[in-house]
Design an enzyme around this catalytic site. Structure first.
Site: not given
Length: 261
Positions: A24, A26-27, A106, A170, A172, A174, A203
């Site tokens: 992950g 590239s952005r 990531n 999400y 769970a 993380k 962010i």
């Protein structure tokens, strides 16, 4: 003779550089961390999943090469699938050799849906992409990392430290990332592999840039430091973790005081 010296020098530089894989990358947060890896002198293997991200990732590869003089490759892989993780690790080993110095997990997605309406295939994909992919990548990369002072860094979230409405799957995943990192940190400390996680708060990524100004101001008001973070904050946390030789099993959370550990 001059050409021979140039070739030898180039080979020596490549061998002296460290090697990293980032998923992950590239952005957004991933791009900031990928560029930080280049700045720190790592050759980088970057995965992308969809065809629409191909050019973006290839442009990032060229930026790494021209800006920092490192080697870089782009590999299409859906890291929720073991065979694609295997493809990514094999590509990195083929390009850079059988030493992986840093693994940055990531890749992540979210559904942002209330749990009753969320379908099993939807939350399974979040769990597979956000957590199981990291297990796959660690499982495949660790044989190339042990006994050499290496580092694994996984992106968690403040959602892994506290609950978030409409983010059950999400959160769970993380929370699982943090548990995975702590367990691997204990298991592989004797083999010189440090394992830590970064748990970003709010962010300024593309997702937040699409929110209207009033909503952004309301979000910022909930943060004790009074503003939303930038991707560079996460890249800075990555740099610290990679260079902090006495740090393992920890969660670093740049979140402006939004969540206190």
């Amino acid at each position: 003779m001059v050409n021979d010296i140039f070739i030898i020098t180039k080979i020596q530089v490549i061998k002296m550089a460290k090697n990293a894989i980032i998923t992950g990358g590239s952005r957004g947060l991933g791009k900031a961390m990928t560029l930080k890896l280049g700045e720190l002198g790592y050759n980088v293997a970057i995965n992308y999943r969809s065809d629409s991200s191909k050019k973006l990732t290839e442009d990032l590869v060229e930026e790494l090469k021209s800006e920092y003089g490192v080697e870089a490759i782009a590999v299409q892989a859906d890291v929720s699938k073991f065979e694609d993780c295997e493809k990514l690790v094999n590509a990195a080993v083929e390009a850079f050799g059988e030493e992986i110095d840093a693994l940055i997990n990531n890749a992540g997605i979210t559904n942002n849906c209330n749990f009753i309406d969320l379908q099993p295939e939807e939350y399974e994909r979040v769990i597979n992409t956000n957590l199981v992919s990291m297990m796959h990548m660690c499982h495949l990369a660790l044989p190339y990392m042990v006994d050499r002072d290496t580092a694994i860094v996984c992106t968690a979230s403040v959602g892994g430290l506290t609950g978030v409405i409409n983010q059950a799957d999400y959160c769970a995943a993380k929370t699982g990332v943090i548990g995975l990192c702590r367990a691997l940190a204990l298991e592989f400390a004797p083999r010189k592999v440090r394992v830590n996680s970064i748990a970003p708060g709010m962010i300024m990524t593309d997702m937040l840039k699409g929110v209207n100004q009033d909503e952004l101001n309301a979000l910022a008001a909930t943060i004790p430091l009074g503003h939303i973070g930038e991707p560079k904050e996460i890249a800075g946390a990555l740099e610290y973790i990679l260079t902090a030789d006495y740090l393992t099993g920890q969660v670093i959370s740049p979140n402006g005081g939004f969540v206190l550990q």
